[in-house]
Design an enzyme around this catalytic site. Structure first.
Site, PDB file in Angstrom:
ATOM      1  N   LYS A  16      -8.409  -4.626 -13.590  1.00  0.00           N
ATOM      2  CA  LYS A  16      -7.638  -5.654 -12.863  1.00  0.00           C
ATOM      3  C   LYS A  16      -8.347  -6.041 -11.560  1.00  0.00           C
ATOM      4  CE  LYS A  16      -4.041  -2.893 -12.663  1.00  0.00           C
ATOM      5  NZ  LYS A  16      -4.585  -1.720 -13.368  1.00  0.00           N
ATOM      6  N   ARG A  91       5.217  -4.101 -11.355  1.00  0.00           N
ATOM      7  CA  ARG A  91       4.892  -2.901 -12.116  1.00  0.00           C
ATOM      8  C   ARG A  91       6.122  -2.249 -12.725  1.00  0.00           C
ATOM      9  NH1 ARG A  91      -0.434  -1.139  -9.883  1.00  0.00           N
ATOM     10  NH2 ARG A  91      -0.793   0.976 -10.544  1.00  0.00           N
ATOM     11  N   ARG A 130     -15.810   5.644 -11.336  1.00  0.00           N
ATOM     12  CA  ARG A 130     -15.609   4.630 -10.278  1.00  0.00           C
ATOM     13  C   ARG A 130     -15.944   5.216  -8.905  1.00  0.00           C
ATOM     14  NH1 ARG A 130     -10.037   1.499  -9.760  1.00  0.00           N
ATOM     15  NH2 ARG A 130      -9.172   3.604  -9.693  1.00  0.00           N
ATOM     16  N   ARG A 163     -11.946   7.741  -5.387  1.00  0.00           N
ATOM     17  CA  ARG A 163     -10.540   7.643  -4.994  1.00  0.00           C
ATOM     18  C   ARG A 163      -9.842   8.966  -5.306  1.00  0.00           C
ATOM     19  NH1 ARG A 163      -7.844   2.050  -7.081  1.00  0.00           N
ATOM     20  NH2 ARG A 163      -6.234   3.484  -7.799  1.00  0.00           N
ATOM     21  N   ARG A 174      -1.159   8.811 -14.282  1.00  0.00           N
ATOM     22  CA  ARG A 174      -1.034   7.362 -14.057  1.00  0.00           C
ATOM     23  C   ARG A 174      -0.945   6.614 -15.386  1.00  0.00           C
ATOM     24  NH1 ARG A 174      -6.221   6.636 -10.776  1.00  0.00           N
ATOM     25  NH2 ARG A 174      -5.816   4.417 -10.948  1.00  0.00           N
TER      26      ARG A 174
HETATM   27  P1  AP5 Z   1     -11.005  -1.514 -11.724  1.00  0.00           P
HETATM   28  O1  AP5 Z   1     -11.227  -2.983 -11.750  1.00  0.00           O
HETATM   29  O2  AP5 Z   1     -11.027  -0.829 -10.400  1.00  0.00           O
HETATM   30  O3  AP5 Z   1      -9.693  -1.165 -12.567  1.00  0.00           O
HETATM   31  P2  AP5 Z   1      -8.167  -1.404 -12.227  1.00  0.00           P
HETATM   32  O4  AP5 Z   1      -7.474  -1.894 -13.445  1.00  0.00           O
HETATM   33  O5  AP5 Z   1      -8.026  -2.240 -10.984  1.00  0.00           O
HETATM   34  O6  AP5 Z   1      -7.760   0.104 -11.989  1.00  0.00           O
HETATM   35  P3  AP5 Z   1      -6.913   0.806 -10.852  1.00  0.00           P
HETATM   36  O7  AP5 Z   1      -7.154   2.264 -11.025  1.00  0.00           O
HETATM   37  O8  AP5 Z   1      -7.202   0.243  -9.489  1.00  0.00           O
HETATM   38  O9  AP5 Z   1      -5.485   0.396 -11.274  1.00  0.00           O
HETATM   39  P4  AP5 Z   1      -4.177   1.095 -10.972  1.00  0.00           P
HETATM   40  O10 AP5 Z   1      -3.219   0.078 -11.435  1.00  0.00           O
HETATM   41  O11 AP5 Z   1      -4.014   2.447 -11.527  1.00  0.00           O
HETATM   42  O12 AP5 Z   1      -4.271   1.352  -9.376  1.00  0.00           O
HETATM   43  P5  AP5 Z   1      -3.785   0.514  -8.120  1.00  0.00           P
HETATM   44  O13 AP5 Z   1      -4.858   0.558  -7.127  1.00  0.00           O
HETATM   45  O14 AP5 Z   1      -3.202  -0.794  -8.511  1.00  0.00           O
HETATM   46  O15 AP5 Z   1     -12.121  -0.859 -12.682  1.00  0.00           O
HETATM   47  C1  AP5 Z   1     -12.235   0.539 -12.812  1.00  0.00           C
HETATM   48  C2  AP5 Z   1     -13.720   0.923 -12.981  1.00  0.00           C
HETATM   49  O16 AP5 Z   1     -14.222   0.363 -14.187  1.00  0.00           O
HETATM   50  C3  AP5 Z   1     -14.629   0.384 -11.863  1.00  0.00           C
HETATM   51  O17 AP5 Z   1     -15.615   1.351 -11.593  1.00  0.00           O
HETATM   52  C4  AP5 Z   1     -15.267  -0.879 -12.465  1.00  0.00           C
HETATM   53  O18 AP5 Z   1     -16.576  -1.107 -11.953  1.00  0.00           O
HETATM   54  C5  AP5 Z   1     -15.310  -0.534 -13.950  1.00  0.00           C
HETATM   55  N1  AP5 Z   1     -15.082  -1.700 -14.823  1.00  0.00           N
HETATM   56  C6  AP5 Z   1     -14.064  -2.596 -14.719  1.00  0.00           C
HETATM   57  N2  AP5 Z   1     -14.135  -3.504 -15.706  1.00  0.00           N
HETATM   58  C7  AP5 Z   1     -15.206  -3.171 -16.451  1.00  0.00           C
HETATM   59  C8  AP5 Z   1     -15.802  -3.723 -17.630  1.00  0.00           C
HETATM   60  N3  AP5 Z   1     -15.293  -4.806 -18.260  1.00  0.00           N
HETATM   61  N4  AP5 Z   1     -16.888  -3.111 -18.135  1.00  0.00           N
HETATM   62  C9  AP5 Z   1     -17.396  -2.030 -17.552  1.00  0.00           C
HETATM   63  N5  AP5 Z   1     -16.885  -1.448 -16.446  1.00  0.00           N
HETATM   64  C10 AP5 Z   1     -15.798  -2.015 -15.888  1.00  0.00           C
HETATM   65  O19 AP5 Z   1      -2.560   1.411  -7.637  1.00  0.00           O
HETATM   66  C11 AP5 Z   1      -2.761   2.712  -7.109  1.00  0.00           C
HETATM   67  C12 AP5 Z   1      -1.408   3.375  -6.849  1.00  0.00           C
HETATM   68  O20 AP5 Z   1      -0.658   2.603  -5.893  1.00  0.00           O
HETATM   69  C13 AP5 Z   1      -0.472   3.497  -8.058  1.00  0.00           C
HETATM   70  O21 AP5 Z   1      -0.756   4.649  -8.834  1.00  0.00           O
HETATM   71  C14 AP5 Z   1       0.898   3.564  -7.361  1.00  0.00           C
HETATM   72  O22 AP5 Z   1       1.119   4.842  -6.806  1.00  0.00           O
HETATM   73  C15 AP5 Z   1       0.742   2.587  -6.224  1.00  0.00           C
HETATM   74  N6  AP5 Z   1       1.126   1.200  -6.573  1.00  0.00           N
HETATM   75  C16 AP5 Z   1       0.309   0.106  -6.610  1.00  0.00           C
HETATM   76  N7  AP5 Z   1       0.995  -0.989  -6.938  1.00  0.00           N
HETATM   77  C17 AP5 Z   1       2.284  -0.591  -7.123  1.00  0.00           C
HETATM   78  C18 AP5 Z   1       3.471  -1.278  -7.501  1.00  0.00           C
HETATM   79  N8  AP5 Z   1       3.496  -2.600  -7.755  1.00  0.00           N
HETATM   80  N9  AP5 Z   1       4.614  -0.547  -7.617  1.00  0.00           N
HETATM   81  C19 AP5 Z   1       4.638   0.772  -7.345  1.00  0.00           C
HETATM   82  N10 AP5 Z   1       3.546   1.487  -6.987  1.00  0.00           N
HETATM   83  C20 AP5 Z   1       2.372   0.800  -6.880  1.00  0.00           C
END
Ligand code: AP5
Length: 216
Positions: A16, A91, A130, A163, A174
């Protein structure tokens, strides 16, 4: 207000943040990541950050009212005609309903929800490799997108970090939380006719092209 929004929905590691960065670099879209906003709040030691830190460390969701407060403040501070890519928000069904209510009042439009689909093993491989710049937030992957010099950000020279919630145990939690608390949104948005599915397990550039192709 005539805000337009597209949601990037997907499990941890679906890409994402990577897709949002690529799309926003190329066009009028503004990236709104609740994960990034929460990490900023944790670093700044604000009340929201203190409330969120424990849930994030455990891989659990932060309470809906905290998230809605953050998002509302951000939307209110931005331009009235902005185009947003929501990354990681909504979410829960509660967040989705509250977003609908707020948009309904303000005349804003949720135009599309792009579901980035990846199998669990791809998510685990991506998150274990990552690395994120502690200074500017740029994201790398040890194999798929390595920095030019190990451990150093290409963009700003900052130090690359893992992270805290990317440990294998927390990633597993997660993933479960996504399927228990977020996957219900797929049917919710499918019924409203705004959901598009994208196979996000392939190479980055191919997935970026698919995302660009499905933007309104
Ligand atoms: P990346 O793009 O970073 O993946 P992502 O989907 O953004 O993964 P996240 O881990 O950030 O998502 P998440 O939803 O768990 O965490 P968030 O920060 O939102 O890609 C990952 C890796 O893969 C990178 O190294 C990248 O280079 C590589 N990659 C990507 N695409 C690729 C491809 N096509 N090919 C090859 N490699 C690729 O949330 C964190 C925490 O915050 C949650 O656990 C929760 O506690 C809280 N939180 C956030 N939002 C909310 C909400 N709305 N409600 C409640 N709690 C929330």
């Amino acid at each position: 207000m005539s805000i337009r929004a597209v949601v990037l929905l997907g499990a941890p590691g679906a890409g994402k943040g990577t897709m949002a960065e690529a799309v926003c670099a190329a066009g009028p879209w503004m990236h709104l990541s609740t994960g990034d906003m929460l990490r900023d709040a944790v670093r700044a030691g604000t009340e929201v950050g203190r409330a969120a830190a424990r849930a994030m460390e455990r891989g659990a969701l932060v309470p809906d009212d905290v998230i809605l407060g953050l998002v509302n403040d951000r939307l209110a501070a931005g331009p009235a005609d902005a185009q947003y890519l929501f990354d990681g928000f909504p979410r829960t069904l509660e967040q989705a309903r509250m977003l609908d209510a707020a948009f309904g009042r303000d005349g804003a439009r949720l135009e599309r929800v792009l579901l980035l689909e990846v199998p669990r093993e791809v998510s685990e491989m991506r998150l274990s490799g990552r690395r994120v710049c502690g200074a500017c937030g740029a994201t790398y992957h040890l194999i798929n997108l390595p920095p030019r010099a190990p451990g150093v950000c290409d963009r700003c020279g900052g130090r690359l970090e893992q992270r805290p919630d990317d440990s294998p145990e927390t990633v597993g939690r997660r993933w479960d939380v996504f399927h228990r608390q977020t996957a219900g949104l797929i049917a919710y948005y499918e019924q409203r006719g705004v959901l598009a599915r994208i196979d996000a397990s392939g190479a980055r550039d191919r997935t970026v092209a698919a995302v660009l192709d499905r933007l309104p």
